[in-house]
Design an enzyme around this catalytic site. Structure first.
Site, PDB file in Angstrom:
ATOM      1  CE1 TYR A  59     -95.340  28.228 -54.239  1.00 32.94           C
ATOM      2  CE2 TYR A  59     -96.878  28.033 -56.076  1.00 32.94           C
ATOM      3  CZ  TYR A  59     -95.579  28.083 -55.601  1.00 32.94           C
ATOM      4  OH  TYR A  59     -94.527  28.003 -56.472  1.00 32.94           O
ATOM      5  CG  PHE A 101     -82.904  53.478 -63.254  1.00 30.69           C
ATOM      6  CD1 PHE A 101     -82.417  54.613 -62.635  1.00 30.69           C
ATOM      7  CD2 PHE A 101     -82.788  52.267 -62.601  1.00 30.69           C
ATOM      8  CE1 PHE A 101     -81.815  54.536 -61.383  1.00 30.69           C
ATOM      9  CE2 PHE A 101     -82.201  52.189 -61.354  1.00 30.69           C
ATOM     10  CZ  PHE A 101     -81.713  53.318 -60.739  1.00 30.69           C
ATOM     11  CG  ASP A 102     -78.331  52.460 -62.785  1.00 30.88           C
ATOM     12  OD1 ASP A 102     -79.461  52.101 -62.423  1.00 30.88           O
ATOM     13  OD2 ASP A 102     -77.445  52.839 -61.990  1.00 30.88           O
ATOM     14  CG  ASP A 125     -89.240  52.839 -65.254  1.00 34.38           C
ATOM     15  OD1 ASP A 125     -89.922  52.948 -64.212  1.00 34.38           O
ATOM     16  OD2 ASP A 125     -88.041  52.529 -65.235  1.00 34.38           O
ATOM     17  CB  ALA A 142     -90.181  53.958 -60.801  1.00 30.92           C
ATOM     18  CE  LYS A 146     -87.143  53.507 -57.391  1.00 25.69           C
ATOM     19  NZ  LYS A 146     -86.634  52.148 -57.590  1.00 25.69           N
ATOM     20  CG  HIS A 169     -72.035  53.286 -58.270  1.00 23.97           C
ATOM     21  ND1 HIS A 169     -72.164  52.639 -59.477  1.00 23.97           N
ATOM     22  CD2 HIS A 169     -73.236  53.215 -57.671  1.00 23.97           C
ATOM     23  CE1 HIS A 169     -73.409  52.212 -59.598  1.00 23.97           C
ATOM     24  NE2 HIS A 169     -74.074  52.537 -58.521  1.00 23.97           N
TER      25      HIS A 169
HETATM   26  N1  F0G Z   1     -86.709  52.425 -62.919  1.00 22.69           N
HETATM   27  C1  F0G Z   1     -86.399  53.594 -62.316  1.00 22.69           C
HETATM   28  C2  F0G Z   1     -86.776  54.881 -62.961  1.00 22.69           C
HETATM   29  C3  F0G Z   1     -85.705  53.576 -61.091  1.00 22.69           C
HETATM   30  O1  F0G Z   1     -85.390  54.737 -60.506  1.00 22.69           O
HETATM   31  C4  F0G Z   1     -85.373  52.328 -60.508  1.00 22.69           C
HETATM   32  C5  F0G Z   1     -84.653  52.263 -59.228  1.00 22.69           C
HETATM   33  C6  F0G Z   1     -85.735  51.154 -61.169  1.00 22.69           C
HETATM   34  C7  F0G Z   1     -86.402  51.246 -62.368  1.00 22.69           C
HETATM   35  C8  F0G Z   1     -85.394  49.793 -60.623  1.00 22.69           C
HETATM   36  O2  F0G Z   1     -86.283  49.452 -59.624  1.00 22.69           O
HETATM   37  O3  F0G Z   1     -84.842  49.221 -57.590  1.00 22.69           O
HETATM   38  O4  F0G Z   1     -87.156  48.253 -57.669  1.00 22.69           O
HETATM   39  O5  F0G Z   1     -85.335  47.230 -58.983  1.00 22.69           O
HETATM   40  N2  F0G Z   1     -84.100  53.261 -58.682  1.00 22.69           N
HETATM   41  C9  F0G Z   1     -83.453  53.322 -57.376  1.00 22.69           C
HETATM   42  C10 F0G Z   1     -82.811  54.652 -57.167  1.00 22.69           C
HETATM   43  C11 F0G Z   1     -82.571  52.173 -57.056  1.00 22.69           C
HETATM   44  O6  F0G Z   1     -82.121  54.821 -56.142  1.00 22.69           O
HETATM   45  O7  F0G Z   1     -83.011  55.553 -57.989  1.00 22.69           O
HETATM   46  P1  F0G Z   1     -85.868  48.480 -58.392  1.00 22.69           P
END
Ligand code: F0G
Length: 455
Positions: free
Chosen positions: A79, A131-132, A219, A221, A262, A445
């Site tokens: 843990y 990102f959204d 960010d 990713a 990613k 969507h």
């Molecule tokens: N930042 C970027 C640039 C992303 O593309 C994503 C996720 C996230 C943050 C969020 O990360 O999914 O681990 O919580 N992108 C995916 C996509 C979902 O299909 O582009 P997460």
């Protein structure tokens, strides 16, 4: 005299061989037409077993390596203070140079913790393009998410590199206004085409954020794909390794947030990393509530081990060369059969410009979604609409994203996708738009029900 023979071009070779296989199920066109009707014309509603080539996302869909599976067997599931955490922490520190490492279960959890601690109501968070989920967390904190993309992104057809850059003039103007404590640079820039951010652009962002007293977070990713694109497209960086380029960029930032799904080559995981111990303490404090004790952060020891190993593997040059070559091959192939794509091809996906491909379908009838549905019916290929269905009238473009899972599909799968796209292209003038018949309040969507418009 010997005449020159024409030799076949050397194909992309996947720098791995396959030891575990996952069978794919073939379906017929009639079955797929029925499945789409049953799913109310929403591709998120289709069972994955009824998809042949799944290009919905590159997030959490990659294949792990033998070394990652071996690391999983070594995991320590304590843990608190498990060895797996310390191995993970060292891997993140090696790649980012940042001493404070906070695991989270995925990228959006890192976003949530960061925004809840750093962002106050009424403030503005600036970025190249959020990102959204990042945008949603900024807005949930009562702040405004401001996108300042490079004007070069407006022309999707030019090969100008580094369209992931932020508009530096706009950034300074916005910083001058005050009330902007945080800048988030997303590399690569997923929302606008997977374009890379240039290190030189980030250097100026650093100077400006220092001048105006804002924090700079990356960010990260797709940090390794960004580094590979920098190495390929900028002569200045051609003799540096992807790890060196990535490190140069991390060194400019106060911290980073990462979706490990990613470029950490895992199916689940994420983290925050930063330099400032006091801010790290505050983030950990909230992290305990949301994600759990700071040495596991919503993950098992197994996940931490896989991420530690993935972060090392993703920076291998052979892997990144293959990755970029595959994306470019798909982009060129789609274009050769008649679909204009966003240029330059980025590191993780190809984006078809559906407004240009299907000019007879207005944005209000979701041209990109119509094309995505046609690719499914024609060949069982699942893609995602990034356009009016996702963003409503705020959408600047209607794109179909074909995202490539990491180390999953071979070149013959990509050839198959191009061949199916060619068949859809033949009858694209006959594709019909769609209308929404039922939609949820938010993120429509994912679950909206649609129906084709009768012509
Ligand atoms: N930042 C970027 C640039 C992303 O593309 C994503 C996720 C996230 C943050 C969020 O990360 O999914 O681990 O919580 N992108 C995916 C996509 C979902 O299909 O582009 P997460």
């Amino acid at each position: 005299m010997t005449l020159p023979r024409s030799l076949p071009p050397i194909p992309i070779i996947e720098p791995f061989r396959i030891r575990t296989v996952e069978p794919l199920t073939m379906t017929t066109r009639e079955e797929r037409s029925m499945l789409l009707i049953e799913a109310h014309w929403n591709l998120f509603g289709i069972h994955a077993s009824r998809v042949l080539v799944d290009l919905l996302t590159d997030s959490g869909t990659g294949a792990m390596s033998t070394e990652q599976w071996a690391a999983i067997m070594r995991a320590d599931e304590s843990y608190a203070g498990g060895e797996s955490f310390y191995r993970f922490e060292r891997a993140v520190q090696d790649v980012t140079g940042m001493p404070e490492v906070i695991p989270t279960h995925q990228g959006r959890a890192a976003e949530s913790i960061l925004c809840r601690v750093l962002v106050k109501p009424g403030e503005r968070v600036l970025g190249n393009t959020h990102f959204d989920t990042t945008r949603a967390h900024i807005e949930a904190a009562g702040a405004e998410a401001v996108d300042l993309p490079d004007p070069a992104t407006e022309d999707t057809r030019t090969e100008t590199p580094f369209k992931g850059n932020i508009d530096l003039v706009a950034l300074e103007r916005e910083l001058k206004k005050g009330n902007a404590p945080l800048v988030i640079m997303t590399a690569t820039n997923n929302a606008l085409g997977g374009h890379a951010v240039a290190p030189e652009n980030l250097q100026v962002v650093r100077e400006l954020t220092t001048k105006y007293g804002a924090l700079l977070f990356l960010d990260a990713a797709r940090f390794a794909e960004n580094a590979a694109l920098v190495r390929r497209d900028s002569p200045r960086w051609g003799d540096k390794t992807p790890a060196e380029i990535a490190r140069f960029m991390f060194d400019l930032c106060d911290g980073c947030l990462m979706s490990g799904k990613k470029d950490a080559l895992v199916n689940m995981g994420g983290f925050l990393a930063l330099r400032e111990p006091e801010l790290a303490r505050q983030l950990r404090e909230l992290g305990v509530l949301q994600e759990g004790f700071p040495t596991y952060g919503g993950l098992s020891g197994r996940d931490l081990e896989a991420m530690a190993q993935g972060l090392r593997e993703v920076l291998q040059q052979d892997y990144l060369d293959y990755r970029l070559a595959t994306v470019r091959y798909l982009a060129d192939g789609l274009e050769s059969v008649g679909f204009p794509v966003v240029r330059p091809a980025g590191g993780h996906a190809v984006f078809i410009d559906a407004r240009a491909s299907l000019p007879h379908i207005p944005p209000s009838q979701f041209p990109a979604h119509a094309l995505a549905c046609a690719l499914y019916v024609e060949g069982g290929i699942r893609t995602v609409e990034i356009g009016t269905l996702m963003f409503g009238e705020a959408a600047h473009a209607d794109l179909v994203r074909l995202a490539l899972p990491r180390r999953v599909y071979t070149q013959s799968h990509i050839d198959y996708v191009i061949a199916i796209a060619a068949r859809v292209a033949e009858r694209k003038d006959r594709l019909r738009g769609l209308k929404i018949v039922q939609e949820p309040e938010r993120l429509r969507h994912f679950s909206a029900r649609l129906a084709p418009i009768d012509s």
